[in-house]
Design an enzyme around this catalytic site. Structure first.
Site, PDB file in Angstrom:
ATOM      1  CD  GLU A  52      27.296 -20.425  53.810  1.00 38.58           C
ATOM      2  OE1 GLU A  52      28.294 -20.355  54.465  1.00 38.58           O
ATOM      3  OE2 GLU A  52      27.295 -19.993  52.585  1.00 38.58           O
ATOM      4  CE1 TYR A  67      29.104 -11.376  53.718  1.00 36.15           C
ATOM      5  CE2 TYR A  67      31.056 -12.843  54.405  1.00 36.15           C
ATOM      6  CZ  TYR A  67      29.756 -12.677  54.178  1.00 36.15           C
ATOM      7  OH  TYR A  67      29.009 -13.754  54.707  1.00 36.15           O
ATOM      8  CG  ASP A 113      32.451 -19.202  56.303  1.00 38.97           C
ATOM      9  OD1 ASP A 113      32.059 -18.596  57.391  1.00 38.97           O
ATOM     10  OD2 ASP A 113      32.883 -18.571  55.316  1.00 38.97           O
ATOM     11  CG  ASP A 170      30.199 -14.983  57.461  1.00 41.06           C
ATOM     12  OD1 ASP A 170      31.173 -15.569  57.615  1.00 41.06           O
ATOM     13  OD2 ASP A 170      29.534 -14.735  56.418  1.00 41.06           O
TER      14      ASP A 170
END
Length: 496
Positions: A476, A236, A88, A85
């Site tokens: 990110e 999440y 990572d 996603d």
């Protein structure tokens, strides 16, 4: 008087002056023109850098290699493929499904103006749906995550070297997760529309699976963060609750199947599932604004008066994000960027801008404006506001910096992304261990591998940007930043 498509009352001079100043700040271009088609091509290319599993022969980002080829084996299933996603190496099903839904929506509404990039956008979509079909292949089960997040986040290593625990997490009737299951149903249903003429058999498979997953989500209600707890929190977790995903899934199933049962579900559950709540939010956690925009299209097309309240909610959403209004619920930076508190602000910028543009198109077809108290916002104004956000991303901002890697003369060099920041397998064939990558994480040097098209979390509320890996909230990239941007760039590439 009218400025930039926003009609203003003549009897409110102070209000008018404040609003006009805000609009001039936000809509005034800093420099002329962008190559939106180049940005579109790169925004789609980014998804190839996020691929997990066995890479295809036509992989264009050559510094990536196969990774996570045994995902699912500990649970006796094949869960290879899909997308990482962000920066990572965990595969989180909730944001992956939302990414897939927004890629599909981008193609449904803007595919006809994508030109040569439509083929690549459809490939990016199918990479997501192929995985979601694997994740929902066992009846009554949805596999929602692969990879232990704490183990993964304790390392800085390439996905190709990954030796952290690839724990498989699932929801079922004992451990419900209506939020992630509802979003997965929405993704499958939306994608079935994209493939309806391109691959009818695949489209039917997607729609049939969406029906089953939605039925599971609605029958066994609950939040997946309650069922899976530490695996999901704080990464999440659905703070907003699962109710919006239930309506969201039903809305896409109605659009894809035209079955009366989904229309009746939406009407029956509108109040129960809080369609009008927090309407100025849209993202992987909160679907309220998206539901109202999607459903209100039918009202504006003159087909479904019974959805009129959703159009009223959609109008309310538009009013909540307009700059300069006394009760605006969305902030703007001094440089004109939409800003909401929390991490990865660009996810709000691209998702909200996508809804502004999408709704403006629906309004244009119906020859309607949006009433906002003493003002009235035209479709042209909404398009201009969305374009201003995209232009900010591409370099029209106080730092004169593009926030898309590889676009323009100046862009982020030290993004928070393991594969990009570590030497590629080609450059460094030997394995780089979990902690051995730390020196690359802490290095002041630019990333050796260019993750072309990646849009980072972006600047803070003062338009400042550190360009430093440890500042992950700013540096990110994520798939759900890029997915709605694909639709935005497609439109602007065709019309500007």
């Amino acid at each position: 008087m009218a400025r930039n498509g926003l009609c203003l009352p003549g009897n409110a001079p102070a209000f008018r002056a404040t609003l006009v100043l805000s609009l001039l700040l936000l809509l005034q271009p800093i420099r002329a023109g962008h190559d939106y088609h180049d940005a579109l091509r790169k925004s789609i290319l980014f998804f190839e850098g996020q691929r997990s599993g066995k890479l295809p022969p036509d992989q264009r980002l050559k510094w990536r290699r196969d990774s996570a080829l045994h995902d699912g084996s500990t649970a006796g299933v094949d869960l290879t493929g899909g997308y990482y996603d962000a920066g990572d190496n965990v595969k989180f099903g909730f944001p992956m499904a939302f990414t897939t839904t927004l890629l599909a929506w981008s193609i449904i509404d803007f595919g006809r103006v994508m030109g040569t990039e439509q083929r690549n956008a459809v490939k990016a979509l199918r990479w997501g749906t192929d995985y979601l079909l694997k994740a929902t292949a066992v009846p009554g089960v949805v596999f929602v995550q692969v990879g232990d997040p704490y183990s993964d986040h304790n390392c800085w290593e390439r996905p190709e070297d990954m030796d952290t625990r690839r724990t498989v997490y699932k929801i079922d009737h004992n451990n419900p997760g209506s939020d992630v299951a509802g979003e997965t149903a929405a993704a499958l249903a939306a994608a079935s529309i994209v493939f309806r003429s391109r691959d009818p058999a695949y489209s039917r498979l997607l729609l049939n699976r969406a029906v089953k997953v939605f039925e599971f989500a609605d029958t066994h209600r609950g939040a997946y963060s309650s069922s899976l707890k530490n695996a999901v929190c704080p990464f999440y977790r659905d703070v907003n609750g699962f109710q919006d995903e239930s309506l969201w899934g039903a809305a896409w199933l109605h659009k894809a199947s035209r079955r009366r049962q989904y229309r009746e579900y939406i009407v029956r559950n509108e109040v129960i599932l809080r369609a009008g709540d927090t309407i100025n939010e849209f993202g992987w956690d909160n679907k309220h604004a998206g539901i109202n925009i999607l459903v209100s299209k039918e009202v504006l097309m003159g087909k479904s008066d019974y959805f009129e309240s959703f159009k009223q909610n959609a109008d309310g959403f538009i009013c909540s994000v307009l700059p300069g209004l006394a009760h605006t619920q969305v902030q703007y930076s001094p440089g004109g960027l939409i800003f909401k508190p929390g991490g990865s602000n660009m996810q709000h910028v691209t998702s909200l801008s996508f809804l502004l543009l999408t709704y403006s198109n629906y309004l244009s077809h119906a020859n309607k404006n949006v009433p906002c108290g003493m003002t009235s916002a035209s479709p042209a104004f909404l398009k201009q506001l969305a374009k201003r956000q995209v232009d900010y991303i591409l370099g029209d901002n106080p730092l004169r910096m593009s926030y898309m890697v590889g676009y323009g003369p100046r862009y982020p060099q030290r993004i928070h992304h393991r594969g990009s920041s570590l030497p590629s397998v080609q450059a460094h064939p030997a394995r780089i261990g979990c902690k051995a990558g730390s020196r690359y994480f802490l290095s002041p040097n630019p990333n050796p591998n260019k993750l072309v098209g990646a849009v980072v979390g972006g600047p803070n509320s003062s338009d400042a940007f550190p360009d430093s890996r440890p500042y992950f909230q700013e540096s990110e990239p994520t798939t759900y930043i890029n997915a709605p941007l694909v639709g935005l760039l497609s439109y602007f590439a065709a019309h500007y």
